[in-house]
Enzyme design. Structure first.
Site, short mmCIF file in Angstrom:
data_model
loop_
_atom_site.label_atom_id
_atom_site.label_comp_id
_atom_site.label_asym_id
_atom_site.label_seq_id
_atom_site.Cartn_x
_atom_site.Cartn_y
_atom_site.Cartn_z
CG ASP A 54 -2.19 -0.71 1.11
OD1 ASP A 54 -2.73 -0.75 0.01
OD2 ASP A 54 -2.66 -1.26 2.13
CD GLU A 79 -6.89 2.88 2.68
OE1 GLU A 79 -7.48 2.21 3.54
OE2 GLU A 79 -6.70 2.48 1.52
CG ASP A 153 -7.97 2.67 -1.79
OD1 ASP A 153 -7.00 2.12 -1.25
OD2 ASP A 153 -9.15 2.42 -1.48
CB ILE A 155 -4.19 -2.49 -2.35
CG1 ILE A 155 -2.81 -2.50 -3.01
CG2 ILE A 155 -4.90 -3.82 -2.63
CD1 ILE A 155 -1.88 -3.60 -2.49
CG ASP A 156 -11.15 -0.24 -2.56
OD1 ASP A 156 -11.20 0.18 -1.39
OD2 ASP A 156 -12.15 -0.55 -3.21
CB THR A 158 -6.37 -3.83 2.28
OG1 THR A 158 -6.27 -2.53 1.70
CG2 THR A 158 -5.00 -4.30 2.66
CG ASP A 306 -12.82 3.55 -0.12
OD1 ASP A 306 -11.85 2.80 -0.32
OD2 ASP A 306 -13.25 3.82 1.01
#
Length: 380
Positions: A54, A79, A153, A155-156, A158, A306
């Site tokens: 991330d 994020e 973001d 890695i949405d 996660t 997001d």
């Protein structure tokens, strides 16, 4: 804007490469998991995880965009905190360096001296992937990059990325969980109004190459400003229609959605059309791709990072993402408030400052949006 779009597509693909490397190297992946703590913890999950992937992805995007468009640097938001704790309890600020060797040396301090793992990550970060299937000719948008901000973001979904389930997909059906729900999201907004104007979505784990059993990704993008509305995705050919009985919509929800919301929407949906999936970004992507007509979320468990990127794609297709609570408020009539991305919630702390606190509805057809809003009024 065409130059910015090409850059974001390229860095999103680099981000996807990092995500795939981290999943492929089991030893590396086990080293990467860190639990989010304090004000940055997403309250929706019992355990929410931050990975080094991330942080590396976020900082790589910040580095590359800042190098080409320095006027945006102060308005690139993500994020993740870029501070990471290694096994010795030392806090390391993760950045992307000029050379691959320098980046590897920095990452090795996070990975307790594991030079092999650090080198694998650094190599993925410094690769320069080719993006060939994009035509930005004629993309003439009267905006200056100094008017823009960016939400990342890395890695949405996660938790789905970490768990790593590989689901078998049926054509024309959404994926309820698994690696396919993990996305890289980069959204661009106007600083003055918060309007989302460009979005890039990369799905690192779209499908497996049968020749080598390696994961292959797919990207989606859209631009929406004024009279310019361009998207890499075409509108679904079979647009939804309501039957005489008022049934026929497909709605995607979180599995943790309120029972009152499920019961209110069930009469609008035919058999198997009240669906569930993981990842806020993925659920909005399902609406973009026509796998669901609407995504409804009644809680404030999603954030600007997001929704910004997929919101821009929906706008390019004639849809949008509205604040559910504001749309349900008395006196609003048929006025549904689109989400904006430039102002924090001043009374909140940590990540909650950037939460979509009123919930949301993502849609392609505004008539269906009003149907959903009308059905939910007074129900919860």
């Amino acid at each position: 804007m065409a130059d910015l779009l090409r850059l974001l597509l390229r860095v999103a693909e680099k981000a996807a490469n990092v995500a795939r490397v981290c999943r492929k190297e089991g030893h590396l992946f086990q080293l990467l998991v860190q639990e989010k703590m304090g004000d940055d913890k997403n309250k929706k999950f019992v355990q929410d995880f931050k990975t080094l992937a991330d942080v590396v992805i976020q900082e790589m995007i910040r580095h590359e965009v800042g190098a080409q468009f320095p006027e945006i640097v102060g308005f690139i938001h993500g994020e993740e905190s870029n501070k990471f704790e290694n096994g010795l309890g030392e806090t390391v600020t993760v950045t992307v360096c000029v050379t691959e060797e320098e980046t590897a040396a920095l990452l090795a301090t996070v990975l307790d001296g594991d030079l092999t793992a650090a080198s694998l990550l650094a190599q993925a970060i410094h690769q320069d992937p080719m993006i060939t299937d994009i035509d930005t000719e004629g993309l003439d948008v009267p905006l200056k990059t100094s008017d823009l901000g960016i939400w990342i973001d890395p890695i949405d979904a996660t938790s789905q990325y970490i768990e790593g389930r590989e689901e078998v997909l049926e054509e024309g059906h959404l994926c309820p969980s698994g690696l396919q729900c993990a996305l890289v999201l980069i959204g661009v907004y106007l600083r003055e109004t918060g309007e989302p104007v460009m979005g890039v979505i990369n799905q690192p784990f779209n499908h497996k190459d049968p020749a080598c059993s390696s994961w292959r990704g797919k990207h989606f993008w859209g631009v929406s400003y004024g009279s310019v509305n361009i998207c890499s995705v075409s509108l679904p050919k079979d647009r939804p229609t309501m039957s005489k009985e008022g049934v026929g919509l497909s709605v995607v929800l979180s599995s943790s959605e309120k029972q009152a919301v499920k019961e209110a929407l069930a009469p609008l949906c035919g058999p198997d059309k009240l669906m569930y999936a993981s990842g806020a970004g993925y659920k909005i992507l399902c609406v973009i791709l026509g796998l669901a007509d609407v995504y409804v979320l009644s809680e404030g468990s999603t954030f600007k990072w997001d929704s910004c990127a997929p919101h821009a794609l929906l706008r390019a297709l004639g849809g949008g993402v509205v604040d559910l609570a504001k749309s349900l408020s008395p006196g609003k009539g048929s006025s549904c408030r689109e989400l904006t991305y430039h102002q924090p919630q001043t009374k909140s702390l940590g990540a909650d400052r950037w939460a979509n606190q009123g919930g949301l509805v993502a849609y392609l057809d505004y008539k269906l949006l009003y149907t959903i809003i009308g059905e939910l009024k007074g129900k919860f």
